[in-house]
Design a protein around this motif. Structure first.
Motif, short mmCIF file in Angstrom:
data_model
loop_
_atom_site.label_atom_id
_atom_site.label_comp_id
_atom_site.label_asym_id
_atom_site.label_seq_id
_atom_site.Cartn_x
_atom_site.Cartn_y
_atom_site.Cartn_z
N VAL A 201 -5.07 22.93 -20.42
CA VAL A 201 -6.08 23.97 -20.30
C VAL A 201 -7.44 23.32 -20.03
O VAL A 201 -7.88 22.45 -20.79
N ALA A 202 -8.09 23.75 -18.94
CA ALA A 202 -9.39 23.17 -18.56
C ALA A 202 -9.33 21.65 -18.65
O ALA A 202 -10.08 21.02 -19.40
N ALA A 203 -8.42 21.06 -17.89
CA ALA A 203 -8.08 19.64 -18.02
C ALA A 203 -9.29 18.73 -17.93
O ALA A 203 -9.47 17.80 -18.74
N TYR A 204 -10.16 18.95 -16.94
CA TYR A 204 -11.29 18.04 -16.75
C TYR A 204 -12.18 17.97 -17.97
O TYR A 204 -12.77 16.93 -18.28
N LEU A 205 -12.30 19.09 -18.68
CA LEU A 205 -13.15 19.12 -19.86
C LEU A 205 -12.55 18.34 -21.02
O LEU A 205 -13.23 18.06 -22.01
N GLN A 206 -11.27 17.96 -20.90
CA GLN A 206 -10.63 17.17 -21.94
C GLN A 206 -10.74 15.67 -21.68
O GLN A 206 -10.27 14.86 -22.49
#
Length: 243
Positions: A9-14
């Motif tokens: 979920v919202a990979a870049y933010l991880q």
């Protein structure tokens, strides 16, 4: 082997920025504040965000080391594929991962209590914000049907979409069905197009449509339809000068 898809979920933010990396950006619309000099303040980015040029790379450098630390071995032939194996009670358990941006494609042999796959997915959910999207039925426009002893790959839906896009009124009446992907005179047509390309002007709309269609067919030929590879390869030769 069974197949399951997971979504980050919202990979870049991880992802995480590298040590010492400093990135600034303007405030989003409606959130701007101003300093004493009347100039808008800028924001310091604490984590990779969508729109940053290096966001995808930072996400990869966050996920891949974690997979290796967990016990996966990264394939040299394809760095986006990982494998982990474990022997126990005379049985070898195996988990294979394929990473595509924010999708995790998993293949596994066992999923019972205490299995390698169960331990991995438990740690995956503890460490990352992920969603289990269930058994895999398609991947990148390739339809996947699994049975006990084989996996069948096809692109029937993708090809039907091409038909609906480029032949919305159906197959023209002048076309004849054939078991061969192309007629024997296809090389002659391609050669004639190449010999006359300097003598004519190709309509830009037709040119774009031709490139789009041949590119789509090329994708089919490299994934599930090697039988059309020769014909598509010939069409690619006339990419700059369709008739």
């Amino acid at each position: 082997m069974r197949m399951q898809r997971w979504d980050f979920v919202a990979a870049y933010l991880q992802g995480e920025l590298q040590n010492g990396e400093v990135v600034y950006c303007h405030a989003p619309p409606g959130y701007a504040t101003y300093g004493a000099d009347g100039r808008p303040r800028i924001c310091r980015v604490e984590k990779p965000i969508y729109g940053m040029a290096q966001a995808g790379r930072r996400w990869q450098r966050s996920l891949f080391p974690w997979l290796r630390e967990w016990g996966f071995t990264q394939y040299e032939s394809d760095p986006c594929v990982f494998i982990a194996e474990k022997d126990g009670d005379g049985v070898r358990q195996r988990v294979i991962l394929g990473c595509y941006v924010d999708d995790l494609f998993t293949l596994y042999t066992h999923d019972g209590e205490g299995s390698l796959y169960q331990r991995f997915t438990r740690d995956l959910m503890d460490h990352w914000n992920v969603e289990d999207e269930g058994p895999v039925s398609d991947l990148l426009n390739v339809d996947i049907v699994a049975s006990d002893n084989c996996v069948h790959l096809s692109q029937q839906n993708y090809i039907q979409h091409l038909m609906d896009t480029y032949l919305p009124d159906g197959v023209p009446s002048g076309f004849k069905a054939s078991h061969a992907p192309a007629t024997e005179d296809l090389p002659k047509h391609v050669e004639a197009a190449l010999l006359t390309k300097t003598e004519r002007t190709v309509d830009p709309d037709i040119h774009r449509q031709y490139m789009s269609l041949v590119g789509a067919l090329l994708y089919c030929s490299t994934q599930t339809r090697p039988d059309v590879a020769y014909a598509v390869g010939m069409l690619c030769r006339a990419m700059s000068c369709p008739t």
